[in-house]
Design a protein around this motif. Structure first.
Motif, PDB file in Angstrom:
ATOM      1  N   SER A 360       0.817  -1.218   0.000  1.00  0.00           N
ATOM      2  CA  SER A 360       0.000   0.000   0.000  1.00  0.00           C
ATOM      3  C   SER A 360       0.848   1.265   0.000  1.00  0.00           C
ATOM      4  N   ASN A 361       2.028   1.174   0.626  1.00  0.00           N
ATOM      5  CA  ASN A 361       2.901   2.346   0.739  1.00  0.00           C
ATOM      6  C   ASN A 361       4.342   1.941   0.436  1.00  0.00           C
ATOM      7  N   THR A 362       5.179   2.940   0.264  1.00  0.00           N
ATOM      8  CA  THR A 362       6.599   2.689   0.061  1.00  0.00           C
ATOM      9  C   THR A 362       7.251   2.412   1.415  1.00  0.00           C
ATOM     10  N   VAL A 363       7.840   1.226   1.560  1.00  0.00           N
ATOM     11  CA  VAL A 363       8.454   0.819   2.821  1.00  0.00           C
ATOM     12  C   VAL A 363       9.792   0.152   2.535  1.00  0.00           C
ATOM     13  N   ALA A 364      10.617   0.061   3.567  1.00  0.00           N
ATOM     14  CA  ALA A 364      11.939  -0.558   3.430  1.00  0.00           C
ATOM     15  C   ALA A 364      12.138  -1.598   4.523  1.00  0.00           C
ATOM     16  N   ASN A 365      12.934  -2.607   4.174  1.00  0.00           N
ATOM     17  CA  ASN A 365      13.334  -3.655   5.126  1.00  0.00           C
ATOM     18  C   ASN A 365      12.122  -4.301   5.811  1.00  0.00           C
ATOM     19  N   LYS A 366      11.264  -4.875   4.989  1.00  0.00           N
ATOM     20  CA  LYS A 366      10.086  -5.570   5.492  1.00  0.00           C
ATOM     21  C   LYS A 366      10.156  -7.044   5.115  1.00  0.00           C
ATOM     22  N   THR A 367       9.558  -7.867   5.965  1.00  0.00           N
ATOM     23  CA  THR A 367       9.448  -9.293   5.693  1.00  0.00           C
ATOM     24  C   THR A 367       7.997  -9.629   5.391  1.00  0.00           C
ATOM     25  N   VAL A 368       7.776 -10.230   4.235  1.00  0.00           N
ATOM     26  CA  VAL A 368       6.442 -10.693   3.862  1.00  0.00           C
ATOM     27  C   VAL A 368       6.338 -12.162   4.241  1.00  0.00           C
ATOM     28  N   ALA A 369       5.308 -12.504   5.006  1.00  0.00           N
ATOM     29  CA  ALA A 369       5.142 -13.867   5.500  1.00  0.00           C
ATOM     30  C   ALA A 369       3.719 -14.349   5.250  1.00  0.00           C
ATOM     31  N   LYS A 380       9.864 -14.048   3.310  1.00  0.00           N
ATOM     32  CA  LYS A 380      10.888 -13.456   2.446  1.00  0.00           C
ATOM     33  C   LYS A 380      11.087 -12.000   2.824  1.00  0.00           C
ATOM     34  N   LYS A 381      12.353 -11.582   2.903  1.00  0.00           N
ATOM     35  CA  LYS A 381      12.674 -10.209   3.243  1.00  0.00           C
ATOM     36  C   LYS A 381      12.823  -9.381   1.976  1.00  0.00           C
ATOM     37  N   PHE A 382      12.231  -8.175   1.997  1.00  0.00           N
ATOM     38  CA  PHE A 382      12.317  -7.240   0.880  1.00  0.00           C
ATOM     39  C   PHE A 382      12.989  -5.964   1.361  1.00  0.00           C
ATOM     40  N   GLN A 383      14.025  -5.545   0.653  1.00  0.00           N
ATOM     41  CA  GLN A 383      14.691  -4.296   1.016  1.00  0.00           C
ATOM     42  C   GLN A 383      13.831  -3.087   0.686  1.00  0.00           C
ATOM     43  N   HIS A 384      12.997  -3.230  -0.358  1.00  0.00           N
ATOM     44  CA  HIS A 384      12.186  -2.091  -0.786  1.00  0.00           C
ATOM     45  C   HIS A 384      10.876  -2.596  -1.370  1.00  0.00           C
ATOM     46  N   LEU A 385       9.766  -1.991  -0.960  1.00  0.00           N
ATOM     47  CA  LEU A 385       8.454  -2.281  -1.520  1.00  0.00           C
ATOM     48  C   LEU A 385       7.747  -0.960  -1.797  1.00  0.00           C
ATOM     49  N   SER A 386       7.081  -0.869  -2.944  1.00  0.00           N
ATOM     50  CA  SER A 386       6.316   0.333  -3.270  1.00  0.00           C
ATOM     51  C   SER A 386       5.141  -0.056  -4.153  1.00  0.00           C
ATOM     52  N   PRO A 387       4.066   0.736  -4.127  1.00  0.00           N
ATOM     53  CA  PRO A 387       2.863   0.396  -4.904  1.00  0.00           C
ATOM     54  C   PRO A 387       3.098   0.206  -6.400  1.00  0.00           C
ATOM     55  N   THR A 410       1.012 -11.374   5.695  1.00  0.00           N
ATOM     56  CA  THR A 410       1.406 -10.288   6.595  1.00  0.00           C
ATOM     57  C   THR A 410       2.681  -9.619   6.137  1.00  0.00           C
ATOM     58  N   MET A 411       2.895  -8.411   6.651  1.00  0.00           N
ATOM     59  CA  MET A 411       4.123  -7.676   6.427  1.00  0.00           C
ATOM     60  C   MET A 411       4.694  -7.299   7.778  1.00  0.00           C
ATOM     61  N   GLU A 412       5.923  -7.724   8.047  1.00  0.00           N
ATOM     62  CA  GLU A 412       6.511  -7.555   9.377  1.00  0.00           C
ATOM     63  C   GLU A 412       7.820  -6.804   9.295  1.00  0.00           C
ATOM     64  N   ASP A 413       8.195  -6.173  10.407  1.00  0.00           N
ATOM     65  CA  ASP A 413       9.503  -5.507  10.484  1.00  0.00           C
ATOM     66  C   ASP A 413      10.596  -6.553  10.595  1.00  0.00           C
TER      67      ASP A 413
END
Length: 413
Positions: A360-369, A380-387, A410-413
């Motif tokens: 939904s937003n631009t975020v950094a260093n998130k883990t999608v589970a 899986k860890k993503f360094q960068h996510l954006s819409p 989910t999206m986790e720190d």
């Protein structure tokens, strides 16, 4: 009436991939396309960058489409060009399809239907720009068609509203053809296109990008003479006192794409308000049994490689008739703009499910589970996510064995 196992509607990259896969699996197939040539929107996309994921090389749009179209003469697929579907009715377990072509009205029946109808552009009427209705307001796709296929330059000086990929690409294309692009204006505070297109199309050609700014009015009666732009607040409403006029002879709109689903809704297919496409399971079968959706008709993709992939998934699964479906929702939080598929059919193959999602937003260093009944089955860890950047993951849902199972994305720190 002639009977087919599978009818594919739409001859773009999704439809051709779907029909070829179904044909290889031994099914009698028909491909219906409303234009005179296969390839969909790729026919006018003469820039490169297609096929990097799938073929490992940069191809132009026509070259990419040709990789699939060239396989059709060696297949048993029947292709019907210049054909418009006018009605589909489900009766006695089969679909009765009526379409209009050069030979008149044709009626056929089939077991399964794959909707690969692509998407359409939002127009001026859908964004409520005030002013006159003079000539010179084009969607980016229309401008692309005029320049690349018709050899017509529709503007000498233009303003582009929207920073979607096709708008960025047309900013570069018009500049190369000698037109002046005064600037690209985006109502959001972040660009809507891919970062690579921002750099290759705007930065490299010194075309300014104005964020948090929109076009509020068009001037000119017979022909566009200029536009009014204004800054917008956090709710994307124009801020009074920030208006200024820009002289130009054209306004190019790149304000988003909408999946083309008139046929789907006529069949009672339930749409996801987030994607504007059908709700599907991992087989890409909609909630109406026997109807599948793929490509940009399902959700708007960034890369044509994934359009073809979803076509092949639909084509593979359409050879089966799933009479005993048991669907479980995939629940995602507000951190996700959407996810596809939205459901898992526990009576179909669940091992390697391809999932697409956007943040939904631009975020950094998130883990999608992904969790099934509280147990993590994917991380899986993503360094960068954006819409603007769609993500693809492959998840094993074998642990989903009951309709009471709880699936969470989910999206986790």
């Amino acid at each position: 009436m002639e009977f087919y196992d599978i009818v594919v509607i739409g001859g773009g990259p999704a439809g051709t991939a779907a029909v070829l896969r179904a044909d290889k699996l031994g099914k009698k197939t028909l491909l219906i396309e409303r234009e005179g040539r296969l390839g969909g929107i790729l026919k006018q996309c003469i820039h490169d960058g297609f096929g990097v994921v799938r073929f490992g090389e940069k191809l132009s749009g026509p070259e990419y489409a040709d990789r699939f179209v060239r396989q059709l003469p060696d297949s048993n697929v029947k292709v019907q060009l210049w054909a418009f579907v006018t009605e589909i009715v489900k009766k006695d377990g089969n679909f009765h399809v009526t379409y209009l072509c050069r030979d008149g009205v044709k009626r056929i029946t089939c077991s399964n239907i794959i909707l690969a109808t692509g998407c359409r552009e939002r127009t001026r009427n859908q964004i409520f720009v005030q002013g006159e209705r003079g000539a010179g307001v084009f969607t980016a796709g229309t401008a692309q068609n005029l320049v690349n296929l018709e050899g017509v330059l529709p503007t000498k000086k233009c303003v582009i509203l929207g920073s979607g990929d096709i708008g960025l690409i047309m900013a570069r294309r018009l500049t190369l053809e000698g037109a002046q692009v005064e600037g690209v204006y985006e109502a959001k505070n972040t660009p809507s296109g891919l970062p690579r297109n921002i750099h290759q199309c705007l930065v490299d050609f010194n075309i300014p990008l104005h964020l948090s700014t929109t076009v509020t009015r068009v001037f000119g009666n017979q022909r566009v003479e200029g536009v009014e732009v204004a800054n917008v607040d956090e709710n994307m409403r124009p801020i009074k006192g920030t208006e200024r006029r820009i002289d130009c002879d054209a306004l190019i709109l790149a304000v988003g794409l909408i999946p083309e689903n008139e046929i789907a809704t006529s069949l009672g297919v339930m749409l996801d308000p987030r994607t504007k496409g059908p709700i599907v399971d991992q087989c890409l079968e909609t909630l109406e049994s026997g109807i599948y959706s793929c490509g940009n008709a399902l959700h708007v993709n960034d890369l044509v490689d994934y359009v073809s992939e979803s076509g092949e998934i639909a084509g593979t699964n359409s050879v089966f008739i799933h009479t005993d479906r048991c669907l479980v929702d995939i629940v995602s939080g507000k951190e996700f703009l959407y996810n596809v598929p939205q459901k898992i059919n526990i009576n179909a193959d669940k091992k390697d499910v391809v999932m697409y999602f956007r943040s939904s937003n631009t975020v950094a260093n998130k883990t999608v589970a992904v969790y099934v009944d509280g147990n993590c089955v994917f991380k899986k860890k993503f360094q960068h996510l954006s819409p603007p950047e769609m993500q693809r993951i492959v998840v094993d849902f074998s642990a989903v064995n009951s309709q009471r199972s709880n699936i969470r994305l989910t999206m986790e720190d």
